[in-house]
Design an enzyme around this catalytic site. Structure first.
Site, PDB file in Angstrom:
ATOM      1  N   HIS A 107       0.813  -0.824   0.002  1.00 50.73           N
ATOM      2  CA  HIS A 107      -0.523  -0.098   0.338  1.00 50.73           C
ATOM      3  C   HIS A 107       1.443   1.097  -0.031  1.00 50.73           C
ATOM      4  O   HIS A 107       0.456   2.281  -0.391  1.00 50.73           O
ATOM      5  CB  HIS A 107      -1.471   0.376   1.449  1.00 50.73           C
ATOM      6  CG  HIS A 107      -2.427   0.523   1.249  1.00 50.73           C
ATOM      7  ND1 HIS A 107      -1.870   2.379   0.265  1.00 50.73           N
ATOM      8  CD2 HIS A 107      -3.030   0.577   1.325  1.00 50.73           C
ATOM      9  CE1 HIS A 107      -3.777   2.318  -0.110  1.00 50.73           C
ATOM     10  NE2 HIS A 107      -4.578   0.932   1.234  1.00 50.73           N
ATOM     11  N   ASP A 151      -1.399   2.387  -5.059  1.00 51.66           N
ATOM     12  CA  ASP A 151      -2.822   3.124  -4.551  1.00 51.66           C
ATOM     13  C   ASP A 151      -3.878   1.453  -4.701  1.00 51.66           C
ATOM     14  O   ASP A 151      -4.066   0.824  -5.445  1.00 51.66           O
ATOM     15  CB  ASP A 151      -3.467   3.661  -4.420  1.00 51.66           C
ATOM     16  CG  ASP A 151      -3.165   5.066  -3.761  1.00 51.66           C
ATOM     17  OD1 ASP A 151      -1.251   4.645  -2.814  1.00 51.66           O
ATOM     18  OD2 ASP A 151      -1.931   6.132  -4.128  1.00 51.66           O
TER      19      ASP A 151
END
Length: 545
Positions: A518, A522
């Site tokens: 992450h 995204d």
């Protein structure tokens, strides 16, 4: 007046000439760790100056120690193995050979050993800190030549052949076949130049050189205080049992620690029979143990040990292989330091299976190797990475590095552990080429013969447990420093709506799960990549454009 000045300067020049003759020559020797200068005080004084040769250099003679050969150079380090080097540059027309440096390679001083080379464990991969010696291909006493393979070293990723860098004889093997946990740089063998010097290293041990480095222990003066301290510390332990308890001020209530109550309950001991030695007469664990010891009873630990013995589990301890230890460390690091999240999508693979069937017919007709579903998945993943390059990246503390090359690691399970050989520039290669490379790399992985260039430099990983094992869906752990890994499940037939309201049809669907870092990818970017991947799988003809 001028005559006097000329005579004065001539006298000075004569004195300067004598002064220069009396000076010793400085000789500089170089080592791997630090340079050292042999000063004039360390060099024996010369008996005198010889005659001048045709080059204008005088020949020195002092115990026969001057020789117009080469300046001896001490132990030098090249990489992780130890090498020797010789300087051919003359030092002021002559080369000095001091008493302590008569050998061209000076590896020992007090030991009196002949010239030799200490071979250290090399670093054969960027992450290697230690290695195992699988087997020696040369034995002690064998002659070795430059480029010959000395031994096979098991690194953190593969088994690599270690070559000899200089001619000589293998005098001593310090770490034999199967040696494990050999640190990088640790000495594993000794080679010599002359065959007659082999016997002199029969009892050689590198630990003997390190022994004098430890300073000798001086007589310990504070011995009496230590004895006093030990006696003083032992004294308070005696009155511990005999210390009386303080009667409880609250009637029949008995104060005891929770651990003491639990131990008394397990041993069926009444707390009323025990005198506490804790604060305000509180009963502690030590009081219960002292009571049990005085009563001849055993603590509850004994029955537990007996129970474990009665169980008698049958097991075998399997030593960790180097690849297993590295895999465990890297996966643990990945799960602890990388914020994983997972995206799953079902892809219809009917058209993919049909195209694969057609291509395999052409492959069989031309004598080529069959194309697997995994080969098509690798190609689709590579093209999707080219389309969504944000997923073809890795995280660093200062920036996100986005790769221009699409190098796909393919997870391969072997008896020794998990390997991830690499298909470089998979987006630019055809399916036939990808199929050949994957099969060749998988075979090398099973033979434990992968080289560093076969598995280093990947930017994305594909792990397939569907085809070989029938796993429907799973989540894979990211292979650092990459930012994504695709977990491929098996294909299964499902009933799906047909063209009409009451019509149904069968279709094959395959579940794939993308694990994302992450910090780099995204959620929307990961979904975009999966959309591109699904498009290539469900319309495989687009991969051929």
């Amino acid at each position: 007046m001028y005559t006097a000045r000329i005579a004065h300067h001539a006298k000075k020049l004569r004195q300067g000439s004598n002064l220069i003759r009396g000076r010793a020559i400085y000789v500089r020797t170089f080592a791997s760790d630090a340079g050292s200068v042999v000063k004039s005080d360390d060099i024996p004084r010369h008996g005198g100056l010889g005659a001048m040769d045709k080059n204008g250099c005088r020949k020195f003679s002092s115990m026969g120690s001057f020789s117009p050969n080469h300046v001896p150079v001490s132990k030098m380090s090249n990489g992780n193995a130890f090498w020797t080097a010789r300087s051919t540059a003359p030092a002021i027309g002559v080369n000095y050979k001091s008493q302590s440096e008569r050998s061209a390679r000076q590896f020992s001083t007090d030991s009196g050993l002949p010239p030799h080379i200490e071979i250290g464990m090399p670093s054969l991969s960027p992450t290697m800190t230690e290695g195992n010696i699988a087997r020696w291909l040369k034995k002690e006493g064998d002659k070795v030549s430059t480029g010959e393979v000395l031994c096979e070293v098991e690194t953190d990723k593969a088994t690599v052949e270690m070559e000899c860098m200089e001619e000589g004889y293998l005098a001593k093997i310090l770490r034999g076949d199967g040696s494990s946990g050999v640190q990088v740089g640790e000495i594993i063998a000794i080679t010599v130049e002359e065959e007659g010097d082999i016997a002199k290293f029969k009892d050689y041990s590198p630990a003997s050189d390190a022994a004098p480095a430890t300073p000798p222990k001086e007589p310990s003066t504070p011995t009496p205080p230590k004895e006093e301290v030990s006696q003083a510390s032992a004294a308070p332990a005696e009155p511990k049992v005999s210390k009386p308890s303080v009667p409880s001020s609250s009637g029949d209530r008995i104060f005891a620690s929770p651990l003491a109550r639990k131990l008394a309950e397990d041993q069926n001991v009444s707390l009323a029979n025990i005198k506490g030695t804790g604060p305000d007469g509180r009963i502690v664990k030590a009081d219960i143990e002292d009571y049990l010891a005085s009563s001849g009873k055993e603590v509850s630990q004994a029955p537990k040990a007996a129970t474990a013995t009665v169980a008698g589990l049958d097991y075998t301890d399997i030593p960790h292989s180097q690849i297993r230890k590295v895999t465990a460390a890297r996966l643990l690091q990945s799960k602890q330091t990388i914020p994983h999240y997972y995206l799953t999508v079902d892809t219809c693979v009917d058209k993919l299976m049909e195209l694969r069937s057609q291509l395999n017919s052409l492959q069989e007709a031309s004598g080529g190797k069959r194309i697997s579903v995994n080969d098509l998945v690798i190609k689709a993943a590579a093209l999707a990475l080219k389309k969504v390059p944000q997923c073809n990246s890795s995280w660093t503390n200062d920036y996100i590095r986005q790769f221009n090359n699409v190098n796909i690691n393919v997870a391969v399970q072997t008896e020794n552990g998990l390997y991830v050989p690499i298909v470089r520039d998979a987006d630019k290669k055809g399916l036939s080429r990808i199929s050949e490379e994957v099969k060749h790399l998988a075979q090398k992985a099973k033979e434990n013969s992968l080289k560093p260039e076969d598995y280093e430099g990947g930017t994305f990983t594909v792990s397939n447990l569907g085809g070989p094992f029938g796993i429907k869906q799973f989540c894979a752990i990211i292979n650092p420093p990459q930012a994504g890994i695709l977990a491929v499940g098996s294909a299964e037939k499902r009933v799906v709506p047909g063209a009409g309201p009451d019509q149904f049809m069968f279709a094959s669907f395959m579940s794939v799960t993308l694990s994302c870092d992450h910090r780099v990818i995204d959620g929307a970017i990961g979904a975009e990549w999966l959309k591109a991947f699904k498009g290539y799988v469900e319309n495989p003809e687009s991969m051929l454009l």
